[in-house]
Design a protein around this motif. Structure first.
Motif, PDB file in Angstrom:
ATOM      1  N   ILE A 192       0.836  -1.204   0.000  1.00  0.00           N
ATOM      2  CA  ILE A 192       0.000   0.000   0.000  1.00  0.00           C
ATOM      3  C   ILE A 192       0.870   1.251   0.000  1.00  0.00           C
ATOM      4  O   ILE A 192       0.590   2.224  -0.710  1.00  0.00           O
ATOM      5  CB  ILE A 192      -0.948  -0.009   1.222  1.00  0.00           C
ATOM      6  N   GLU A 193       1.920   1.246   0.791  1.00  0.00           N
ATOM      7  CA  GLU A 193       2.799   2.414   0.860  1.00  0.00           C
ATOM      8  C   GLU A 193       3.487   2.656  -0.480  1.00  0.00           C
ATOM      9  O   GLU A 193       3.703   3.805  -0.873  1.00  0.00           O
ATOM     10  CB  GLU A 193       3.823   2.234   1.981  1.00  0.00           C
ATOM     11  N   GLN A 194       3.834   1.583  -1.191  1.00  0.00           N
ATOM     12  CA  GLN A 194       4.410   1.740  -2.521  1.00  0.00           C
ATOM     13  C   GLN A 194       3.387   2.353  -3.478  1.00  0.00           C
ATOM     14  O   GLN A 194       3.714   3.263  -4.259  1.00  0.00           O
ATOM     15  CB  GLN A 194       4.870   0.387  -3.061  1.00  0.00           C
ATOM     16  N   THR A 195       2.146   1.868  -3.420  1.00  0.00           N
ATOM     17  CA  THR A 195       1.083   2.433  -4.262  1.00  0.00           C
ATOM     18  C   THR A 195       0.856   3.900  -3.936  1.00  0.00           C
ATOM     19  O   THR A 195       0.695   4.736  -4.843  1.00  0.00           O
ATOM     20  CB  THR A 195      -0.228   1.651  -4.061  1.00  0.00           C
ATOM     21  N   MET A 196       0.845   4.244  -2.653  1.00  0.00           N
ATOM     22  CA  MET A 196       0.637   5.629  -2.252  1.00  0.00           C
ATOM     23  C   MET A 196       1.759   6.531  -2.748  1.00  0.00           C
ATOM     24  O   MET A 196       1.522   7.682  -3.141  1.00  0.00           O
ATOM     25  CB  MET A 196       0.499   5.716  -0.730  1.00  0.00           C
ATOM     26  N   ALA A 197       2.983   6.018  -2.735  1.00  0.00           N
ATOM     27  CA  ALA A 197       4.115   6.801  -3.251  1.00  0.00           C
ATOM     28  C   ALA A 197       3.957   7.052  -4.751  1.00  0.00           C
ATOM     29  O   ALA A 197       4.224   8.157  -5.244  1.00  0.00           O
ATOM     30  CB  ALA A 197       5.429   6.071  -2.962  1.00  0.00           C
ATOM     31  N   GLU A 198       3.511   6.030  -5.484  1.00  0.00           N
ATOM     32  CA  GLU A 198       3.290   6.179  -6.923  1.00  0.00           C
ATOM     33  C   GLU A 198       2.163   7.166  -7.206  1.00  0.00           C
ATOM     34  O   GLU A 198       2.248   7.973  -8.139  1.00  0.00           O
ATOM     35  CB  GLU A 198       2.983   4.819  -7.546  1.00  0.00           C
ATOM     36  N   LEU A 199       1.107   7.108  -6.398  1.00  0.00           N
ATOM     37  CA  LEU A 199      -0.009   8.042  -6.574  1.00  0.00           C
ATOM     38  C   LEU A 199       0.411   9.475  -6.256  1.00  0.00           C
ATOM     39  O   LEU A 199      -0.012  10.415  -6.935  1.00  0.00           O
ATOM     40  CB  LEU A 199      -1.182   7.631  -5.671  1.00  0.00           C
ATOM     41  N   ALA A 200       1.232   9.634  -5.239  1.00  0.00           N
ATOM     42  CA  ALA A 200       1.717  10.970  -4.893  1.00  0.00           C
ATOM     43  C   ALA A 200       2.542  11.550  -6.036  1.00  0.00           C
ATOM     44  O   ALA A 200       2.426  12.742  -6.371  1.00  0.00           O
ATOM     45  CB  ALA A 200       2.545  10.913  -3.610  1.00  0.00           C
ATOM     46  N   GLN A 201       3.379  10.703  -6.660  1.00  0.00           N
ATOM     47  CA  GLN A 201       4.179  11.165  -7.794  1.00  0.00           C
ATOM     48  C   GLN A 201       3.289  11.510  -8.980  1.00  0.00           C
ATOM     49  O   GLN A 201       3.517  12.510  -9.676  1.00  0.00           O
ATOM     50  CB  GLN A 201       5.188  10.082  -8.186  1.00  0.00           C
ATOM     51  N   LEU A 202       2.269  10.694  -9.192  1.00  0.00           N
ATOM     52  CA  LEU A 202       1.340  10.940 -10.295  1.00  0.00           C
ATOM     53  C   LEU A 202       0.605  12.265 -10.096  1.00  0.00           C
ATOM     54  O   LEU A 202       0.479  13.059 -11.032  1.00  0.00           O
ATOM     55  CB  LEU A 202       0.333   9.790 -10.382  1.00  0.00           C
ATOM     56  N   PHE A 203       0.135  12.502  -8.884  1.00  0.00           N
ATOM     57  CA  PHE A 203      -0.570  13.755  -8.597  1.00  0.00           C
ATOM     58  C   PHE A 203       0.377  14.943  -8.771  1.00  0.00           C
ATOM     59  O   PHE A 203      -0.010  15.987  -9.315  1.00  0.00           O
ATOM     60  CB  PHE A 203      -1.126  13.729  -7.174  1.00  0.00           C
ATOM     61  N   HIS A 204       1.624  14.761  -8.347  1.00  0.00           N
ATOM     62  CA  HIS A 204       2.625  15.821  -8.523  1.00  0.00           C
ATOM     63  C   HIS A 204       2.866  16.100 -10.003  1.00  0.00           C
ATOM     64  O   HIS A 204       2.989  17.260 -10.411  1.00  0.00           O
ATOM     65  CB  HIS A 204       3.928  15.402  -7.842  1.00  0.00           C
ATOM     66  N   ASP A 205       2.922  15.042 -10.802  1.00  0.00           N
ATOM     67  CA  ASP A 205       3.107  15.221 -12.250  1.00  0.00           C
ATOM     68  C   ASP A 205       1.958  16.016 -12.853  1.00  0.00           C
ATOM     69  O   ASP A 205       2.163  16.856 -13.746  1.00  0.00           O
ATOM     70  CB  ASP A 205       3.209  13.859 -12.939  1.00  0.00           C
ATOM     71  N   MET A 206       0.753  15.755 -12.393  1.00  0.00           N
ATOM     72  CA  MET A 206      -0.406  16.493 -12.903  1.00  0.00           C
ATOM     73  C   MET A 206      -0.368  17.952 -12.477  1.00  0.00           C
ATOM     74  O   MET A 206      -0.763  18.843 -13.233  1.00  0.00           O
ATOM     75  CB  MET A 206      -1.701  15.839 -12.424  1.00  0.00           C
ATOM     76  N   GLU A 207       0.130  18.209 -11.265  1.00  0.00           N
ATOM     77  CA  GLU A 207       0.277  19.595 -10.814  1.00  0.00           C
ATOM     78  C   GLU A 207       1.300  20.330 -11.657  1.00  0.00           C
ATOM     79  O   GLU A 207       1.112  21.498 -12.015  1.00  0.00           O
ATOM     80  CB  GLU A 207       0.688  19.634  -9.342  1.00  0.00           C
TER      81      GLU A 207
END
Length: 278
Positions: A192-207
């Motif tokens: 889950i923590e790995q998935t959350m890290a990937e999602l955080a990076q994805l959201f950052h990319d969109m920003e």
């Protein structure tokens, strides 16, 4: 059983290449919307699988459910990368058209909202897995401190710490089951923590994508303002030149009038002197 949803056929589509064909543009918009719907359905299914995993009794059932979660998580991350690229491409070809830009912006906001919802689901079940693992640990070590429980669940040597605790426990019948449970939850939390890290990076990319799209617009606005300023300054200079030209013409006419007057006076004086002499 909750079946993992498929990723659709959007990945087989050719990238949108821009142009004036509004039909092709809205076809791409509709297809991205379908992919976003699929992404949201995947999140719903992952949430359902997490809930089921917490209630699984046998290790075999729990392992199967976690395999489903992992497979669907991988599929969802692949789909999210595709969505990011397609929305970015759509915005690239929409900057000069307000209708296209509005559609692209709506898709971007919808996608970012879905990412945040996915993050919330993962954070919620990470906490639920932790709480369940803590309860299992306290079955065999009721007197354990919070720090010891945290070390057993979070630390790299957590499983070893838990195994050592079992050696001193007088509840061997429940201890082995508890050990297996904590080990499984430890792995699930890491995933889950790995998935959350990937999602955080994805959201950052969109920003960052938002900032990249705002920069050209700001540049255009600055250029427009600069052109407007130049035009205004040019008009000011033109007006000043017209005023100066008019003043110069007036001066020329006054000079001509003065010369005529001088000539007239001189001619009059000359005639008067001549008549007196005669």
């Amino acid at each position: 059983m909750v079946a993992a949803a498929g990723g659709g056929s959007s990945s087989a589509r050719k990238p949108y290449k821009g142009g004036n064909d509004m039909g092709a543009f809205f076809e791409e918009v509709d297809d991205i919307k379908k992919s976003l719907l699929q992404y949201d359905e995947n999140i719903d299914t992952i949430e359902t699988l997490h809930k089921r995993s917490l209630n699984e009794i046998s290790e075999e059932q729990g392992s199967y459910t976690q395999d489903q979660i992992q497979s669907l998580s991988n599929e969802s991350m692949s789909l999210s990368q595709s969505l990011k690229d397609r929305i970015k491409n759509l915005q690239k070809y929409s900057s000069g058209d307000s209708t296209k830009k509005t559609q692209a912006e709506n898709l971007k906001r919808q996608f970012m909202s879905s990412i945040q919802r996915y993050q919330t689901v993962e954070a919620t079940y990470r906490q639920k897995y932790r709480e369940q693992a803590e309860r299992q640990y306290r079955i065999v070590q009721p007197e354990a401190t919070d720090a010891q429980v945290k070390a057993a669940i979070d630390d790299a040597q957590g499983e070893q710490i838990f195994s050592q605790a079992l050696m001193t426990s007088n509840r061997r019948g429940e201890a082995q089951t508890a050990l297996s449970e904590v080990q499984n939850r430890h792995r699930e939390i890491q995933k889950i923590e790995q998935t959350m890290a990937e999602l955080a990076q994805l959201f950052h990319d969109m920003e960052i994508l938002v900032a990249e799209q705002e920069a050209p617009v700001q540049h255009i606005d600055n250029q427009t303002q600069a052109v407007q300023t130049d035009i205004e300054q040019g008009l000011g200079h033109t007006n000043k030149a017209v005023i100066k030209a008019r003043a110069l013409r007036k001066k020329k006419w006054w000079c001509l009038l003065i010369v005529i007057c001088i000539l007239g006076i001189s001619l009059g004086v000359g005639l008067g002197v001549g008549l007196n002499n005669n």
